[in-house]
Design an enzyme around this catalytic site. Sequence first.
Site, mmCIF file in Angstrom:
data_model
loop_
_atom_site.group_PDB
_atom_site.id
_atom_site.type_symbol
_atom_site.label_atom_id
_atom_site.label_comp_id
_atom_site.label_asym_id
_atom_site.label_seq_id
_atom_site.Cartn_x
_atom_site.Cartn_y
_atom_site.Cartn_z
ATOM 1 N N ASP A 51 58.023 66.589 67.942
ATOM 2 C CA ASP A 51 56.552 66.527 67.970
ATOM 3 C C ASP A 51 56.047 65.557 66.899
ATOM 4 O O ASP A 51 54.844 65.310 66.789
ATOM 5 C CB ASP A 51 55.921 67.918 67.837
ATOM 6 C CG ASP A 51 56.332 68.636 66.568
ATOM 7 O OD1 ASP A 51 57.151 68.102 65.805
ATOM 8 O OD2 ASP A 51 55.823 69.761 66.342
ATOM 9 N N SER A 52 56.986 64.951 66.146
ATOM 10 C CA SER A 52 56.624 63.843 65.263
ATOM 11 C C SER A 52 56.110 62.657 66.093
ATOM 12 O O SER A 52 55.563 61.702 65.537
ATOM 13 C CB SER A 52 57.818 63.412 64.403
ATOM 14 O OG SER A 52 58.972 63.246 65.189
ATOM 15 N N ASP A 90 60.851 69.388 71.285
ATOM 16 C CA ASP A 90 60.058 70.324 70.487
ATOM 17 C C ASP A 90 59.012 71.026 71.344
ATOM 18 O O ASP A 90 58.294 70.368 72.109
ATOM 19 C CB ASP A 90 59.306 69.565 69.383
ATOM 20 C CG ASP A 90 60.044 69.571 68.064
ATOM 21 O OD1 ASP A 90 60.827 70.500 67.807
ATOM 22 O OD2 ASP A 90 59.828 68.625 67.274
ATOM 23 N N LYS A 120 63.433 73.061 70.878
ATOM 24 C CA LYS A 120 63.406 73.456 69.467
ATOM 25 C C LYS A 120 62.037 74.048 69.184
ATOM 26 O O LYS A 120 61.045 73.605 69.762
ATOM 27 C CB LYS A 120 63.662 72.248 68.562
ATOM 28 C CG LYS A 120 63.513 72.568 67.076
ATOM 29 C CD LYS A 120 64.062 71.462 66.186
ATOM 30 C CE LYS A 120 63.115 70.331 65.882
ATOM 31 N NZ LYS A 120 61.826 70.708 65.234
ATOM 32 N N GLU A 122 59.625 75.983 65.784
ATOM 33 C CA GLU A 122 59.548 76.231 64.340
ATOM 34 C C GLU A 122 59.275 77.711 64.069
ATOM 35 O O GLU A 122 58.535 78.354 64.809
ATOM 36 C CB GLU A 122 58.421 75.383 63.725
ATOM 37 C CG GLU A 122 58.651 73.896 63.837
ATOM 38 C CD GLU A 122 57.545 73.059 63.187
ATOM 39 O OE1 GLU A 122 56.635 73.638 62.549
ATOM 40 O OE2 GLU A 122 57.598 71.820 63.319
ATOM 41 N N GLU A 189 64.625 71.747 57.041
ATOM 42 C CA GLU A 189 63.884 70.565 56.587
ATOM 43 C C GLU A 189 63.441 70.730 55.133
ATOM 44 O O GLU A 189 62.813 71.727 54.753
ATOM 45 C CB GLU A 189 62.659 70.332 57.498
ATOM 46 C CG GLU A 189 61.845 69.115 57.099
ATOM 47 C CD GLU A 189 60.899 68.622 58.179
ATOM 48 O OE1 GLU A 189 60.953 69.112 59.316
ATOM 49 O OE2 GLU A 189 60.095 67.724 57.876
HETATM 50 O O1 KIV Z 1 59.494 66.436 65.150
HETATM 51 C C1 KIV Z 1 60.450 66.044 64.473
HETATM 52 O O2 KIV Z 1 60.659 64.837 64.282
HETATM 53 C C2 KIV Z 1 61.321 67.019 63.868
HETATM 54 C C3 KIV Z 1 62.413 66.531 62.997
HETATM 55 C C4 KIV Z 1 61.858 66.175 61.677
HETATM 56 C C5 KIV Z 1 63.534 67.485 62.876
HETATM 57 O O3 KIV Z 1 61.149 68.181 64.054
#
Ligand code: KIV
Length: 271
Positions: A51-52, A90, A120, A122, A189
């Site tokens: 989600d970055s 994510d 993934k 959080e 992280e």
């Molecule tokens: O969204 C992302 O890029 C991440 C990584 C930093 C692991 O979750």
Amino acid sequence: MSIHNEVKRVTSHTLQSMKAKGEKISMLTAYDFSMAQVLDDAGIDVLLVGDSASNVMAGHETTLPITLDQMIYHAQSVVRACARCLVLVDLPFGSYQGNSKEALNSAIRIMKESGAHGIKLEGGEEVVDSVKRIISAGVPVMGHLGLTPQSIYQFGTYAVRAKEEEEAEILLHNARLLQDAGCFALVLEKIPAALGKMVAEELKIPVIGIGAGMHVDGQVLVMHDMLGITKNFSPRFLRRYANLYDDIKAATEAYIKDVKSKDFPNEKEQY
Ligand code: KIV
């Protein structure tokens, strides 16, 4: 036979056996077809449609604004590019925190509409029910503890997490819960290296670090940071392997110059 049939795909089981053999896992983020194809051809083990994307693709300050539909669009492009690596996606902010049914529905949309291989999310204790429900539907889940950017307004800062013993204990407890809930791997992280080591040694599942030190089972970086496309982001954990910002800028300046000076196109570059 297409390339897709000739290459052996990395799976969650491959990562488990890499941990058992002490072979480090390489992971990067990716958001589009062309870049994902290069990273997959280079032999990356895991690509995360992170989600970055909210930051590096859309220019938002945080990861919060990106939507499930937008994540699915990025994931579809990455999946189309990858013949070998494991592709994870994510769950974006707001697509799973409500309850485990919402989490399952979001995970199913990602799997069905993008063809990715897992998701993934959080969080620790608060997401355990969702993790179990998603896994019970056959979807591999990677956990994410430590600095969890979707909670940035709660933390108030992107500083290193779990430096104090109390927070470190909670992180370890949550890591155990996520493993017991069935997560196949965990991202840690921005935490002290000693804590990363402790978690990686205790857990049976692979632990992938981003700013979690050298003792974890693998490393992940945001592709734009690692390639030097982002310029003003230099945390201690980041190693830049290229300076694409400068390279792309110089190439663009050269192109502009050639167009303006009528050097491009030349005789050979026209029909
Ligand atoms: O969204 C992302 O890029 C991440 C990584 C930093 C692991 O979750």
